[in-house]
Design a protein around this motif. Structure first.
Motif, PDB file in Angstrom:
ATOM      1  N   LEU A 171       5.512  -3.871 -11.498  1.00  0.00           N
ATOM      2  CA  LEU A 171       4.864  -2.868 -10.569  1.00  0.00           C
ATOM      3  C   LEU A 171       4.882  -4.031  -9.490  1.00  0.00           C
ATOM      4  O   LEU A 171       5.087  -3.967  -8.167  1.00  0.00           O
TER       5      LEU A 171
ATOM      6  N   LYS B  61       6.082  10.253 -12.782  1.00  0.00           N
ATOM      7  CA  LYS B  61       5.587   8.470 -13.383  1.00  0.00           C
ATOM      8  C   LYS B  61       7.143   8.763 -14.281  1.00  0.00           C
ATOM      9  O   LYS B  61       7.492   6.871 -13.674  1.00  0.00           O
TER      10      LYS B  61
ATOM     11  N   ARG C 268       2.979   1.598  -3.742  1.00  0.00           N
ATOM     12  CA  ARG C 268       1.977   1.962  -4.322  1.00  0.00           C
ATOM     13  C   ARG C 268       0.997   3.765  -4.566  1.00  0.00           C
ATOM     14  O   ARG C 268       0.729   4.324  -5.124  1.00  0.00           O
ATOM     15  N   LYS C 269       1.116   3.969  -3.285  1.00  0.00           N
ATOM     16  CA  LYS C 269       0.640   5.228  -2.409  1.00  0.00           C
ATOM     17  C   LYS C 269       1.665   5.796  -2.527  1.00  0.00           C
ATOM     18  O   LYS C 269       1.649   7.728  -3.545  1.00  0.00           O
TER      19      LYS C 269
ATOM     20  N   HIS D 297       0.720  -1.279  -0.317  1.00  0.00           N
ATOM     21  CA  HIS D 297       0.267  -0.008  -0.456  1.00  0.00           C
ATOM     22  C   HIS D 297       0.849   1.244   0.223  1.00  0.00           C
ATOM     23  O   HIS D 297       0.367   2.761  -0.763  1.00  0.00           O
TER      24      HIS D 297
ATOM     25  N   SER E 243       8.602   6.534 -10.902  1.00  0.00           N
ATOM     26  CA  SER E 243       7.998   4.961 -11.144  1.00  0.00           C
ATOM     27  C   SER E 243       8.534   4.227 -12.111  1.00  0.00           C
ATOM     28  O   SER E 243       8.984   2.959 -11.866  1.00  0.00           O
ATOM     29  N   GLU E 244       8.467   4.308 -13.015  1.00  0.00           N
ATOM     30  CA  GLU E 244       9.162   3.362 -14.192  1.00  0.00           C
ATOM     31  C   GLU E 244      10.842   3.659 -14.171  1.00  0.00           C
ATOM     32  O   GLU E 244      10.909   2.272 -14.103  1.00  0.00           O
TER      33      GLU E 244
ATOM     34  N   VAL F 199       4.086   5.737  -5.988  1.00  0.00           N
ATOM     35  CA  VAL F 199       3.821   5.397  -7.554  1.00  0.00           C
ATOM     36  C   VAL F 199       2.868   6.634  -7.448  1.00  0.00           C
ATOM     37  O   VAL F 199       3.063   7.273  -8.442  1.00  0.00           O
ATOM     38  N   LYS F 200       1.615   6.325  -6.820  1.00  0.00           N
ATOM     39  CA  LYS F 200       0.907   7.992  -7.803  1.00  0.00           C
ATOM     40  C   LYS F 200       1.244   8.542  -7.267  1.00  0.00           C
ATOM     41  O   LYS F 200       0.607  10.312  -8.023  1.00  0.00           O
ATOM     42  N   GLU F 201       2.007   9.487  -5.805  1.00  0.00           N
ATOM     43  CA  GLU F 201       2.246  10.928  -5.337  1.00  0.00           C
ATOM     44  C   GLU F 201       3.328  11.409  -6.805  1.00  0.00           C
ATOM     45  O   GLU F 201       3.651  12.552  -6.491  1.00  0.00           O
ATOM     46  N   ARG F 202       4.406  10.550  -6.306  1.00  0.00           N
ATOM     47  CA  ARG F 202       5.413  10.830  -7.136  1.00  0.00           C
ATOM     48  C   ARG F 202       5.314  11.104  -8.589  1.00  0.00           C
ATOM     49  O   ARG F 202       4.746   9.975  -9.205  1.00  0.00           O
TER      50      ARG F 202
END
Length: 287
Positions: free
Chosen positions: A230, A206, A198-199, A195, A209-210, A201-204
């Motif tokens: 992921l 792209k 994933r949080k 969790h 995360s890639e 990844v959503k906040e930072r």
């Protein structure tokens, strides 16, 4: 013994930066002067971020190939023994696209975190030794985010798939070096690793995360296990958490774990205040 160093560690998305900033804030409030160095600080006093290391032959070859940049390169290079340390990230940040991509790549391939694990360990441990001796008798407490455990684990486990005992040995060597600074390790935990990542990844961005997923699954431990994407990255992080737990248990320095799962700033800050007060008082009583 006067405490000199606070080390903030934890997995990505656990709240290391927030914790480090809160620790710095608390110390300021109790009139203890501290210096805060977050991940990515190009002026880090104990680590190398955005720095390449060359032999004299390699450096002369670089200057010969990019003669028009000789003065610029020399102005950002320091020599220690037979090693030439080039702060290339500062050059890129300042001059941007005026630096040819070929030169950027030539510098990057000698980044201290692109070298072999043995070379990296030799350079990093020496850097920590120099830092320790330099600040030993100074007045400040230094607060570091994630360069003590994370970087050796990232190099050894994630990048090279090294043996766990070799990575543990790397961190223990750093702990031995800084022992005279009476360090405190604060390890930030999250109950639900998936969790929290994933949080993050959503906040930072792209791109972050890639790049992170590629780094964690296309080499070293992740590649050996056949992980991808992921979900594969989360599996690598779970394995990394176990490695870091083993490292934490092996360390013979002051250390505390803090659970940041249900983050409430006031409650969390109060918990950190208690840890810092206990550490400082214990250090004073020992003196």
């Amino acid at each position: 013994m006067t405490p000199k160093l606070i080390l903030i560690e934890g997995l990505p998305g656990s709240g290391k930066s927030t914790t480090a900033q809160l620790v710095h804030e608390i110390l300021t409030e109790i009139n203890v002067h501290s210096q805060l160095f977050l991940e990515g600080n190009l002026d880090h006093p104990a680590d190398y971020d955005g720095v390449a290391c060359f032999t004299q032959y390699e450096y002369d070859e670089l200057l010969g190939t990019y003669e028009e940049f000789r003065n610029l390169l020399n102005n950002h290079t320091t020599i220690q023994g037979n090693d030439y340390f080039l702060e290339y990230r500062k050059i890129i940040n300042e001059y941007g696209t005026s630096i040819p991509n070929e030169l950027v790549q030539a510098m990057f391939k000698n980044d201290i975190y692109e070298l072999s694990l043995d070379q990296n360990r030799k350079l990093i441990t020496e850097r920590w030794r120099q830092f320790t001796e330099r600040i030993l008798n100074g007045p400040d407490i230094y607060v570091f985010e994630c360069c003590f455990i994370q970087n050796p684990v990232t190099m050894g486990m994630i990048k090279y798939g090294a043996k766990k005992e070799d990575v543990i040995s790397y961190v223990i060597e750093l702990a031995t070096i800084v022992e005279k600074l009476n360090p405190l390790l604060i390890y930030v935990e999250q109950s639900d690793l998936g969790h929290s990542f994933r949080k993050a990844v959503k906040e930072r961005p792209k791109e972050w995360s890639e790049g992170f997923i590629e780094y964690y699954t296309n080499q070293g431990f992740g590649k050996k296990q056949g992980y991808n994407g992921l979900e594969g990255t989360i599996q690598v992080l779970k394995a990394r958490r176990k490695w870091e737990e083993d490292i934490f248990n092996c360390l013979n320095i002051a250390k505390q774990k803090v659970d940041n799962s249900t983050y409430n700033r006031n409650d969390y800050k109060q918990r950190l205040e208690g840890i810092l007060s206990e550490w400082i008082n214990a250090s004073t009583n020992q003196a």
